[in-house]
Design an enzyme around this catalytic site. Structure first.
Site, PDB file in Angstrom:
ATOM      1  N   CYS A 122     -35.593 -44.615  26.078  1.00  0.00           N
ATOM      2  CA  CYS A 122     -34.825 -45.819  26.402  1.00  0.00           C
ATOM      3  C   CYS A 122     -34.701 -45.997  27.913  1.00  0.00           C
ATOM      4  O   CYS A 122     -34.730 -47.124  28.422  1.00  0.00           O
ATOM      5  CB  CYS A 122     -33.421 -45.733  25.790  1.00  0.00           C
ATOM      6  SG  CYS A 122     -33.342 -45.902  23.992  1.00  0.00           S
ATOM      7  N   CYS A 206     -37.361 -47.728  16.096  1.00  0.00           N
ATOM      8  CA  CYS A 206     -35.939 -47.374  16.083  1.00  0.00           C
ATOM      9  C   CYS A 206     -35.088 -48.381  15.314  1.00  0.00           C
ATOM     10  O   CYS A 206     -33.864 -48.418  15.464  1.00  0.00           O
ATOM     11  CB  CYS A 206     -35.422 -47.238  17.507  1.00  0.00           C
ATOM     12  SG  CYS A 206     -36.292 -45.972  18.465  1.00  0.00           S
ATOM     13  N   CYS A 231     -28.255 -47.243  23.636  1.00  0.00           N
ATOM     14  CA  CYS A 231     -29.425 -46.900  24.442  1.00  0.00           C
ATOM     15  C   CYS A 231     -29.049 -46.648  25.893  1.00  0.00           C
ATOM     16  O   CYS A 231     -29.852 -46.126  26.660  1.00  0.00           O
ATOM     17  CB  CYS A 231     -30.465 -48.017  24.367  1.00  0.00           C
ATOM     18  SG  CYS A 231     -29.864 -49.591  25.011  1.00  0.00           S
TER      19      CYS A 231
END
Length: 249
Positions: A122, A206, A231
């Site tokens: 991320c 995800c 994230c």
């Protein structure tokens, strides 16, 4: 059955919430002229904000993060926004060399192996590009709502991020019914994946569909503990730095 069929309902106080949101956006644009951007995830909430910006001529730029791992349906919304509203969407992508190095070192499925590796991914694909989007800007607009998760239950209409910028959450008090009522009423373009029981859509690896009764964000990083499910974009304690956790010499 579409998300509109399932969720679009006008509930008590909707018109007041809508009016307040428009005022929040106008005030933010006036307080930060030429230095404010909507950081859109291209989700349902953010599409509403983009629609309001265009519909009411509010001078707020629109930018998004193209992580390289988004569903094609999500990426397609960039062109749909530009065609529908005549707005130029600023697109920020990760640094290619950093992505290649991370994948080569940790593998294409590193995000499933540990929270640290997932957050490192991320960091490269989201946080670093976001830092470029927000460079030389005083404020940014998000689609955060209190109803989205326990972690977001106290979201305010305005807060200060970890760099001292104003962070405007113009839909903070909207419900999921409000979101889809507005989309249905104003024919707002939206991601067709929402019709496949994906209320919160991020990178393809995800994101999964949710089951009846699950939280809005249960389909994001579903293999992780609930407390880890951010994230870093909206966590004020995290720096938008690139991490190479797990890197090998």
């Amino acid at each position: 059955m579409s998300a509109i069929d399932l969720y679009a309902r006008k509930t008590a106080g909707f018109d007041e919430r809508l009016g307040h949101t428009i005022e929040v956006l106008r005030r933010a644009a006036a307080e930060h002229p030429g230095r404010i951007v909507q950081a859109t995830s291209l989700g349902a909430e953010d599409m509403i904000i983009t629609d309001l910006i265009a519909r009411h001529g509010i001078p707020i730029a629109v930018g998004t993060l193209e992580t390289g791992m988004l569903h094609p349906q999500t990426v397609a919304l960039i062109g749909r926004i530009e065609e529908r509203y005549g707005l130029e969407v600023e697109v920020y992508k990760p640094v290619a060399e950093q992505v290649v190095h991370f994948v080569k070192t940790n593998g294409e499925k590193a995000m499933y192996e540990s929270i640290d590796l997932r957050k490192a991914c991320c960091g490269i694909r989201k946080l670093e590009p976001l830092s470029r989007m927000l460079a030389n800007r005083d404020a940014w607009v998000t689609g955060l709502r209190r109803e989205q998760s326990n972690n977001r239950g106290v979201v305010g209409f305005s807060e200060t991020d970890d760099k001292g910028r104003a962070k405007i959450n113009a839909l903070a008090d909207w419900t999921w019914n409000d979101v889809w009522h507005y989309i249905a009423t104003n024919d707002v373009p939206y991601n067709p994946l929402h019709d496949e029981f994906m209320p919160s859509i991020g990178c393809a690896p995800c994101t999964r569909a949710i089951a009846v009764g699950e939280d809005f964000r249960a389909g994001r990083w579903w293999w992780e503990d609930e407390k880890a499910k951010e994230c870093g974009l909206h966590a004020t304690h995290e720096e938008p730095a690139v991490s190479m956790i797990g890197a090998k010499a």
